[in-house]
Design an enzyme around this catalytic site. Structure first.
Site, PDB file in Angstrom:
ATOM      1  N   LYS A 208      34.547  36.969  38.440  1.00 56.33           N
ATOM      2  CA  LYS A 208      34.649  36.075  37.285  1.00 56.33           C
ATOM      3  C   LYS A 208      35.341  34.771  37.684  1.00 56.33           C
ATOM      4  O   LYS A 208      34.863  33.695  37.399  1.00 56.33           O
ATOM      5  CB  LYS A 208      35.433  36.794  36.181  1.00 56.33           C
ATOM      6  N   GLU A 214      40.541  39.839  47.617  1.00 58.93           N
ATOM      7  CA  GLU A 214      39.741  40.886  48.269  1.00 58.93           C
ATOM      8  C   GLU A 214      38.263  40.501  48.318  1.00 58.93           C
ATOM      9  O   GLU A 214      37.586  40.653  49.340  1.00 58.93           O
ATOM     10  CB  GLU A 214      39.868  42.213  47.511  1.00 58.93           C
ATOM     11  N   GLY A 268      37.310  41.408  32.254  1.00 60.57           N
ATOM     12  CA  GLY A 268      36.782  42.027  33.475  1.00 60.57           C
ATOM     13  C   GLY A 268      36.328  43.464  33.275  1.00 60.57           C
ATOM     14  O   GLY A 268      35.195  43.831  33.601  1.00 60.57           O
ATOM     15  N   ARG A 269      37.188  44.303  32.681  1.00 57.16           N
ATOM     16  CA  ARG A 269      36.840  45.728  32.568  1.00 57.16           C
ATOM     17  C   ARG A 269      35.855  46.005  31.432  1.00 57.16           C
ATOM     18  O   ARG A 269      35.491  47.149  31.193  1.00 57.16           O
ATOM     19  CB  ARG A 269      38.108  46.579  32.441  1.00 57.16           C
ATOM     20  N   GLU A 354      44.409  50.339  32.234  1.00 52.89           N
ATOM     21  CA  GLU A 354      44.708  48.910  32.295  1.00 52.89           C
ATOM     22  C   GLU A 354      44.799  48.331  30.881  1.00 52.89           C
ATOM     23  O   GLU A 354      45.513  47.373  30.631  1.00 52.89           O
ATOM     24  CB  GLU A 354      43.632  48.177  33.116  1.00 52.89           C
ATOM     25  N   HIS A 385      37.535  74.150  40.911  1.00 48.56           N
ATOM     26  CA  HIS A 385      38.018  74.765  42.150  1.00 48.56           C
ATOM     27  C   HIS A 385      39.123  73.937  42.784  1.00 48.56           C
ATOM     28  O   HIS A 385      39.456  74.134  43.953  1.00 48.56           O
ATOM     29  CB  HIS A 385      36.851  74.939  43.130  1.00 48.56           C
ATOM     30  N   LYS A 513      50.181  41.206  43.287  1.00 45.33           N
ATOM     31  CA  LYS A 513      49.371  40.145  43.907  1.00 45.33           C
ATOM     32  C   LYS A 513      50.280  39.046  44.440  1.00 45.33           C
ATOM     33  O   LYS A 513      50.103  38.560  45.565  1.00 45.33           O
ATOM     34  CB  LYS A 513      48.423  39.526  42.865  1.00 45.33           C
TER      35      LYS A 513
HETATM   36  C1  G6Q Z   1      39.865  43.690  34.508  1.00 46.15           C
HETATM   37  C2  G6Q Z   1      40.695  42.921  35.391  1.00 46.15           C
HETATM   38  C3  G6Q Z   1      40.374  43.022  36.860  1.00 46.15           C
HETATM   39  C4  G6Q Z   1      39.306  42.065  37.353  1.00 46.15           C
HETATM   40  C5  G6Q Z   1      39.389  42.005  38.882  1.00 46.15           C
HETATM   41  C6  G6Q Z   1      38.343  41.126  39.489  1.00 46.15           C
HETATM   42  O1  G6Q Z   1      39.917  43.683  33.313  1.00 46.15           O
HETATM   43  O2  G6Q Z   1      40.723  41.603  34.938  1.00 46.15           O
HETATM   44  O3  G6Q Z   1      40.023  44.320  37.266  1.00 46.15           O
HETATM   45  O4  G6Q Z   1      38.058  42.442  36.929  1.00 46.15           O
HETATM   46  O5  G6Q Z   1      40.667  41.567  39.248  1.00 46.15           O
HETATM   47  O6  G6Q Z   1      38.476  39.798  39.058  1.00 46.15           O
HETATM   48  P1  G6Q Z   1      37.364  38.741  39.363  1.00 46.15           P
HETATM   49  O7  G6Q Z   1      36.112  39.164  38.688  1.00 46.15           O
HETATM   50  O8  G6Q Z   1      37.879  37.435  38.836  1.00 46.15           O
HETATM   51  O9  G6Q Z   1      37.188  38.731  40.861  1.00 46.15           O
END
Ligand code: G6Q
Length: 543
Positions: A208, A214, A268-269, A354, A385, A513
């Site tokens: 986003k 990463e 994001g989630r 989260e 198991h 972070k």
């Molecule tokens: C979710 C968070 C988080 C996010 C990641 C990736 O609700 O905001 O998991 O999706 O940190 O972020 P980017 O899409 O900006 O790389």
């Protein structure tokens, strides 16, 4: 508006008192009292059933819980979400993932603007791209069609697509392979690329913000891998991006027409329904992706319009609250009896932990009750198991969701019968348990000597009375997966409203972070002896 502190309401106090009144009642007793309990304590939306009868909940419990929901104004908050209001208060944003699956025609507005024309524009862009790739019209730099898709993203830009592509395996393009690379550990990228042919590999960089450490590290390494094997000019044919930051994606070398956009009102989630779902759409084809959206939309409509007592996400949220805050559950297990749902617990871990793993209320004050529990899970029967021992006999109280699809596509019907028997048996065992006297009688019936049977009786007894929900789907297909995921999203939202917290921010992930940057630059290492000691060992062991 909602009350600031839910624990100070008369409804909360009434629930506390009611819980005391149920102190001697066991779940199994409730079935004896009401022969129609399943009918009274389960809800259905077409081929989607939510059975909450195996909980310590009576008609009075539900009445009191619904009273609490009215006091907390859950319906009002739901309506504010569907109206595009900025209910994500700490980030001053709307929470509008429901617009992404608005397969109906009605406009949906944020800040006075109908977002649907922009949503449809991205759908069209996705549809054209997906069709090109699937039908072999999209060519790599050497003219090959695409056979391997590698999604590079993390968190919300990884878990949803990774979970859904695995969950819908029987519906995926049979000649294409999908990989999801999220971890900054190079081993993850290495595993994805070990057998990939660069000429037929497409990378989707999903971020986003397009600033996530990463993802940028993995995308840069993947670009290096590709250009070393093809040529620097090959990048535009092998990289596309999903991002709200088109300029940053372009700067990476991705042609602007191959950047699929989304908006700040998509968390994001909650983003697998947006262009972040591009790998799902490539895997399923556009129609399959639309079925996923349609299933989620059906759950949205239900959440929005079904009366409180028939409303599945509301009921599921209330039952969860009851287990967490009144029956003092320590943890929550999600147990899909479907191998293809293996990543669902990980997906829900992010969604629920989260969203609701918080101690500060919307008004900035500390919460006065337990909020989001630890969520874990594995597909049944594997979990049986492994960790079910603790759920049956441990000191921690775990409440469970069991999930099964009635129709099976594996081609092994006898195994599906076994799977189903286990799905049904586990929630039964958790509810009934087995007394020491019953265990003793069983052993004696099997001719065990009385002394030995007496010694083993307590080891072989189960408390029982452990609560669970069961979710039965007609089939694990795109439509039902859409409904299932949307159910969990809305149930998470209901809980956030009840606790008075903002389920849509995630400030708790920021500190780590920041410190990683400090450590990378060297300034953070000496902050404490443990960090300094570990780093010194690490350096020494490089030689
Ligand atoms: C979710 C968070 C988080 C996010 C990641 C990736 O609700 O905001 O998991 O999706 O940190 O972020 P980017 O899409 O900006 O790389």
């Amino acid at each position: 508006m909602s009350v600031a502190d839910i624990t100070r309401t008369a409804e909360w106090t009434a629930l506390k008192r009611h819980r005391q009144a149920l102190a001697k009642t066991r779940i199994a007793d409730l079935f004896k009292e009401d022969a129609q309990r399943f009918q009274h304590f389960s809800l259905q939306l077409d081929e989607f059933a939510f059975d909450f009868s195996k909980n310590l909940a009576t008609t009075e419990t539900m009445r009191l819980l619904h009273e609490l929901a009215r006091t907390a104004d859950v319906a009002g908050w739901r309506d504010r979400m569907f109206a595009g209001e900025h209910i994500n208060s700490t980030e001053d944003r709307a929470v509008y993932h429901v617009a992404l699956r608005n397969v109906g025609r009605e406009p949906m507005t944020v800040d006075g603007k109908d977002v649907m024309p922009d949503v449809r524009k991205v759908w069209e862009q996705m549809r054209a791209f997906v069709t090109n790739v699937r039908e072999g019209h999209w060519h790599g730099a050497t003219g090959e069609r695409i056979r391997t898709v590698v999604n590079i993203g993390i968190g919300g830009s990884d878990l949803g697509p990774a979970m859904a592509v695995q969950a819908l395996r029987p519906f995926c393009h049979p000649e294409m392979t999908f990989h999801f690379v999220s971890n900054v550990d190079g081993a993850h990228l290495h595993a994805a690329l070990a057998h990939a042919d660069p000429a037929s590999t497409l990378f989707i960089v999903s971020s986003k913000t397009f600033t996530t450490q990463e993802t940028l590290a993995n995308a840069t390494a993947a670009r290096g891998w590709l250009t070393a094997r093809l040529s620097p000019g090959a990048v535009p044919k092998h990289f596309v991006a999903v991002s709200a930051a088109v300029d940053k994606a372009s700067a990476f070398g991705i042609a602007p027409e191959n950047v699929f956009g989304f908006w700040d009102w998509v968390g994001g989630r909650y983003s697998m329904w947006s262009a972040i779902g591009l790998p799902i759409a490539v895997a399923l084809g556009w129609e399959g992706f639309e079925r996923l959206l349609a299933g989620a939309h059906a759950m949205d409509q239900h959440f929005k319009t079904a009366p409180a007592e028939r409303n599945i996400p509301l009921t599921m949220g209330l039952i969860a609250l009851w287990n967490i805050d009144f029956l003092e559950a320590d943890a929550y297990a999600v147990l899909p009896y479907a191998q293809d749902l293996a990543r669902l617990p990980a997906y829900l871990q992010q969604l629920e932990m989260e969203s609701n793993g918080k101690t500060t209320r919307r008004d900035g004050k500390p919460v006065k009750c337990a909020t989001g529990p630890v969520l874990f899970g594995e597909p049944g029967t594997n979990g049986q198991h492994a960790f079910y021992q603790l759920i049956h006999q441990g000191t921690q109280r775990v409440f469970c969701d069991f999930i099964l699809a009635a129709r099976d596509r594996s081609g092994y019907p006898d195994q599906h019968l076994l799977l189903t028997a286990n799905f049904l048996a586990q929630s039964q065992a958790l509810m009934f348990g087995k007394s020491a006297a019953e265990a003793m009688a069983e052993m004696r019936a099997a001719k065990m000597k009385a002394g030995k049977a007496r010694a083993l009786a307590t080891h072989r007894s189960f408390f029982g009375d452990r609560p669970s929900n069961s979710i039965l789907l007609g089939e694990l297909d795109p439509y039902h997966l859409g409904k299932l995921v949307a159910l969990y999203e809305h149930k998470t939202f209901v809980l956030g409203v009840l606790w008075g917290i903002n389920s849509f921010d995630q400030w708790g992930v920021e500190l780590g972070k920041q410190l990683a940057s400090d450590i990378l630059s060297g300034s953070g290492v000496a902050r404490d002896g443990s960090t300094a000691g570990l780093k010194a060992l690490y350096d020494a062991w490089q030689r």
